[in-house]
Scaffold this active site. Sequence first.
Site, PDB file in Angstrom:
ATOM      1  N   GLY A  16      44.856  36.860  42.593  1.00  0.00           N
ATOM      2  CA  GLY A  16      45.553  36.087  41.571  1.00  0.00           C
ATOM      3  C   GLY A  16      45.210  34.614  41.549  1.00  0.00           C
ATOM      4  CB  SER A  17      42.311  32.551  42.574  1.00  0.00           C
ATOM      5  OG  SER A  17      41.220  33.087  41.894  1.00  0.00           O
ATOM      6  CG  MET A  94      40.442  44.964  40.033  1.00  0.00           C
ATOM      7  SD  MET A  94      39.025  44.264  39.194  1.00  0.00           S
ATOM      8  CE  MET A  94      37.734  45.203  39.995  1.00  0.00           C
ATOM      9  CG  HIS A 113      33.147  40.845  33.134  1.00  0.00           C
ATOM     10  ND1 HIS A 113      33.488  41.916  33.926  1.00  0.00           N
ATOM     11  CD2 HIS A 113      31.795  40.776  33.151  1.00  0.00           C
ATOM     12  CE1 HIS A 113      32.391  42.481  34.403  1.00  0.00           C
ATOM     13  NE2 HIS A 113      31.347  41.811  33.948  1.00  0.00           N
ATOM     14  CD  GLU A 147      31.340  48.468  23.507  1.00  0.00           C
ATOM     15  OE1 GLU A 147      30.434  47.865  24.090  1.00  0.00           O
ATOM     16  OE2 GLU A 147      31.611  48.344  22.302  1.00  0.00           O
ATOM     17  CG  LEU A 148      33.842  48.687  31.691  1.00  0.00           C
ATOM     18  CD1 LEU A 148      35.260  48.595  32.233  1.00  0.00           C
ATOM     19  CD2 LEU A 148      32.954  49.439  32.662  1.00  0.00           C
ATOM     20  CG  ASP A 149      33.818  44.559  31.891  1.00  0.00           C
ATOM     21  OD1 ASP A 149      34.998  44.191  31.998  1.00  0.00           O
ATOM     22  OD2 ASP A 149      33.188  45.081  32.830  1.00  0.00           O
TER      23      ASP A 149
HETATM   24  C1  GRF Z   1      37.735  37.271  38.932  1.00  0.00           C
HETATM   25  O1  GRF Z   1      36.452  37.139  39.461  1.00  0.00           O
HETATM   26  C2  GRF Z   1      37.663  37.729  37.507  1.00  0.00           C
HETATM   27  O2  GRF Z   1      36.535  37.270  36.830  1.00  0.00           O
HETATM   28  C3  GRF Z   1      37.599  39.229  37.652  1.00  0.00           C
HETATM   29  O3  GRF Z   1      38.437  39.509  38.744  1.00  0.00           O
HETATM   30  C4  GRF Z   1      38.500  38.396  39.615  1.00  0.00           C
HETATM   31  C5  GRF Z   1      39.939  38.043  39.829  1.00  0.00           C
HETATM   32  O4  GRF Z   1      40.119  37.080  40.798  1.00  0.00           O
HETATM   33  N1  GRF Z   1      38.002  39.875  36.431  1.00  0.00           N
HETATM   34  P1  GRF Z   1      41.571  36.513  41.100  1.00  0.00           P
HETATM   35  O5  GRF Z   1      42.455  37.710  41.485  1.00  0.00           O
HETATM   36  O6  GRF Z   1      42.077  35.830  39.873  1.00  0.00           O
HETATM   37  O7  GRF Z   1      41.395  35.583  42.254  1.00  0.00           O
END
Ligand code: GRF
Length: 221
Positions: A16-17, A94, A113, A147-149
Amino acid sequence: MSTPSLNIVVLISGSGSNLQAIIDAVTAGQLHANIKAVISNRPDVKGLERALSANIPALTLDHKQFDSREAFDQQLIQEIDQHQPDLIILAGFMRILTDDFVKHYNGKMLNIHPSLLPEFTGLNTHQRALDAGVKQHGVTVHYVSNELDGGPLVLQAVIDVNENDTVESLQQRIHQQEHIIYPMVIEWAAQQRLEVIDQQVYLDKQPLENPAKWINNQLIN
Ligand code: GRF
């Protein structure tokens, strides 16, 4: 002129950064959004702690407790819709989402992404970028489609790949960029500068032929 506030729900699966960057931008008054809830499909992840520390309602909806992807997504819709969000923010969420879920939030859901889409959809993007020997790499904020991504691209942060870059160094540099561009795009939405109509993104009423670019701390579109 004051900027109206946007109601958002953030979906996470891990650290969750990006969520933290969004929280920090709200706290700093740079992002005019109310984070109504944070929902994780994995229990006990750091992102949930970050939400709770910021006094944001945080919920775990563990996909393993559901018999099917459809059942999970339907429950997720119910949880999200209680908050009547203007925008759903996928921040390291995810899970592959069902078509019904994506349709339900058509034009209202953003994802980030870690590649310059349409290059390197899916996982392990940094390793694949290194293997391919690309000179530039980056990260994309896009609307979510089936579509995926896939889905209309909004903004990409672009970095140069150096000879001595590793997966870790790319990950670190790209994370820094993510934390800048995701709050930026959400603020565009809060300021009603951003729209998507029939898969076409408009920024300030102008169609984006290509995604806007964030390069060396400058916006180019
Ligand atoms: C990030 O690299 C984002 O691009 C991808 O998942 C990661 C999430 O990182 N979709 P965080 O959990 O926000 O640190």
